[in-house]
Design an enzyme around this catalytic site. Structure first.
Site, PDB file in Angstrom:
ATOM      1  N   TYR A  18      35.995  32.238  31.987  1.00 64.31           N
ATOM      2  CA  TYR A  18      36.610  31.060  31.374  1.00 64.31           C
ATOM      3  C   TYR A  18      35.899  29.770  31.774  1.00 64.31           C
ATOM      4  CZ  TYR A  18      40.302  34.207  29.984  1.00 64.31           C
ATOM      5  OH  TYR A  18      40.989  35.236  29.411  1.00 64.31           O
ATOM      6  N   TYR A 146      50.282  38.384  30.338  1.00 65.44           N
ATOM      7  CA  TYR A 146      48.820  38.521  30.331  1.00 65.44           C
ATOM      8  C   TYR A 146      48.469  39.999  30.404  1.00 65.44           C
ATOM      9  CZ  TYR A 146      43.921  38.449  31.315  1.00 65.44           C
ATOM     10  OH  TYR A 146      42.567  38.682  31.235  1.00 65.44           O
ATOM     11  N   ASP A 247      52.491  47.492  32.100  1.00 69.28           N
ATOM     12  CA  ASP A 247      51.156  47.111  32.558  1.00 69.28           C
ATOM     13  C   ASP A 247      51.285  46.779  34.048  1.00 69.28           C
ATOM     14  OD1 ASP A 247      48.877  45.769  33.295  1.00 69.28           O
ATOM     15  OD2 ASP A 247      48.781  44.505  31.503  1.00 69.28           O
ATOM     16  N   LYS A 276      42.739  47.132  38.610  1.00 76.93           N
ATOM     17  CA  LYS A 276      42.593  46.219  39.747  1.00 76.93           C
ATOM     18  C   LYS A 276      42.522  46.928  41.104  1.00 76.93           C
ATOM     19  CE  LYS A 276      43.309  41.869  37.700  1.00 76.93           C
ATOM     20  NZ  LYS A 276      44.137  41.424  36.604  1.00 76.93           N
TER      21      LYS A 276
END
Ligand SMILES: *Cc1c(COP(=O)(O)O)cnc(C)c1O
Length: 430
Positions: A18, A146, A247, A276
């Site tokens: 980003y 997200y 998630d 992760k």
């Protein structure tokens, strides 16, 4: 290369997450990392508050994890997973089935969290197609979520902060319920789930699944909501024939004080995404788990196969280190460590509440969040943290940490002191 050369070459050549190529915020070259410390290329040491975005739960350069990678490297780094299999994949799949909720029995390995979300969405849609329901192709989720940066995942991220307007014509349109407002340890109020229920009632004929980050909304706002919401969401899914996808890419492997965040509730999802911390931060690997109902239905109806197969599926190096990481987690008393971190964060970050610019301090498990009243300037604030000898990377109005579980009490105090110092400095800048 010198510290300065690295920075200049990086600026000329590299995109960062980003970021702009023209006016990028500062980057800090790292030479090595060990335990909870990052050593910069100029020799400075930083205590790591980020666990490299939830991943490095055991800290860096861990001898047990290093050993797992080098042992596997002697056998093979990679082989294709089409038509071949290997012990690292089989053992890891067995372990994941053992540690996750009981009904989850089939494992699909993917290369990143976003891809595991794509896989979960495709599984949900293929499940309904296999049952002859070609109309159930949309998803229902909550605002402020997200789920990743690829198109399918991005389409279920918060429509505003997820930048849907940029990609409007190519993003599938999904349904967004209000963000849960009842907090993690607040008394439940039924009206919190009303928006989800209304949308499910109205559109269930088009909806394949509900997708949620259980209990902790991560990159969409670092918000902790009531586990009772999950119980109600499960009831709604059962009532209206929707699959439920959790998630757990950020929350999995102990971060919230339970091995998986769904364990704060009574709910087992139909599909669960992991990533992760799966490899302890060593390599990119993710997994999508599902139950026998979904796996068998997809395999019996329609095409009879699940339509996905990444080149690097079930990479043996990544599977080996993931298995070692889960064993290590089990052997090192993670629960006590996470509880201790939670208690210390509550005590020490609480001091920030006296500062004028602090909107809220939130702590859950090994996650601490200080929300301030305006966006933090990323061109200066990371630099302030580095000058204090810590690595903390805020986003928007959130200054937050999720350190490796192996952090000592003294090191954690350095992080919380640095946060107090920086927030205080921001409050005098107004
Ligand atoms: C980070 C994250 C993802 C995306 O994972 P990547 O590995 O970055 O693709 C998806 N969902 C959640 C909840 C995450 O925190």
């Amino acid at each position: 290369m010198s510290y300065k050369t690295l920075i200049d070459a990086d600026r000329a050549l590299l995109w960062h997450p980003y970021a702009s190529m023209v006016d990028p915020p500062p980057v800090f070259p790292v030479a090595s990392a060990r335990g909870v410390r990052l050593t910069l290329a100029d020799g400075r040491e930083l205590i790591d508050g980020m666990a490299s975005w939830w991943c490095a739960i055991h800290g860096y350069n861990h001898p047990v994890l290093n050993e797992a990678v080098s042992t596997q490297l002697q056998a093979m780094a990679h082989v294709m997973f089409g038509g071949l299999t290997h012990e690292p994949a089989v053992s890891l799949a067995q372990k994941l089935v053992d540690v996750t909720p009981r009904e989850l029995q089939a494992v699909f390995f993917a290369d990143s969290g976003s891809v595991s979300v794509e896989v979960a969405i495709k599984m949900a849609i293929q499940y309904w197609v296999a049952r002859g329901r070609l109309d159930k192709q949309r998803l229902l989720t909550i605002r402020q979520g997200y789920h990743g940066d690829t198109f399918g995942a991005m389409a279920v991220c918060d429509p505003v902060t997820g930048m849907h307007s940029l990609f409007n014509d190519v993003l599938p349109g999904h349904y967004f319920a209000d963000t849960p407002r009842v907090r993690f340890d607040e008394e439940w109020r039924d009206d919190d789930v009303k928006s989800l229920k209304t949308l499910a009632e109205k559109h269930h004929k088009e909806i394949a699944a509900v997708i949620l980050e259980p209990v902790v909304q991560g990159a969409g706002g670092m918000w902790f909501y009531s586990p009772e919401y999950l119980n109600k969401a499960r009831e709604i899914c059962d009532q209206f024939d929707l699959l439920l996808i959790f998630d757990e890419i950020a929350t999995g492997f102990g971060r919230t004080g339970r091995l998986f965040a769904c364990e704060h509730s009574r709910v087992t999802p139909d599909i669960m995404c992991l990533g992760k911390a799966l490899t302890g931060g060593y390599m990119t690997l993710a997994a999508t788990l599902t139950n026998a109902r979904v796996a068998d239905t997809i395999s019996a109806g329609g095409k009879g196969v699940f339509m996905h197969g990444p080149t690097f599926m079930a990479n043996p190096l990544a599977c080996s280190v993931a298995l070692a990481s889960i064993h290590l987690l089990e052997q090192t008393g993670w629960q006590q460590r996470v509880n201790n971190i939670q208690r210390q964060l509550q005590a020490e970050l609480g001091a920030c509440r006296e500062l004028d610019n602090v909107v809220e301090v939130r702590v859950l498990g090994a996650i601490g969040v200080v929300e301030v009243d305006r966006p933090v300037d990323m061109h200066v604030v990371p630099q302030w943290f580095v000058e204090r000898g810590v690595w903390i990377r805020p986003f928007g109005r959130l200054i937050y940490i999720m350190p490796p579980y192996v952090i000592s009490a003294a090191e954690l105090t350095e992080l919380t002191d640095a946060i107090y110092h920086v927030v205080n400095k921001l409050s005098h800048q107004l």
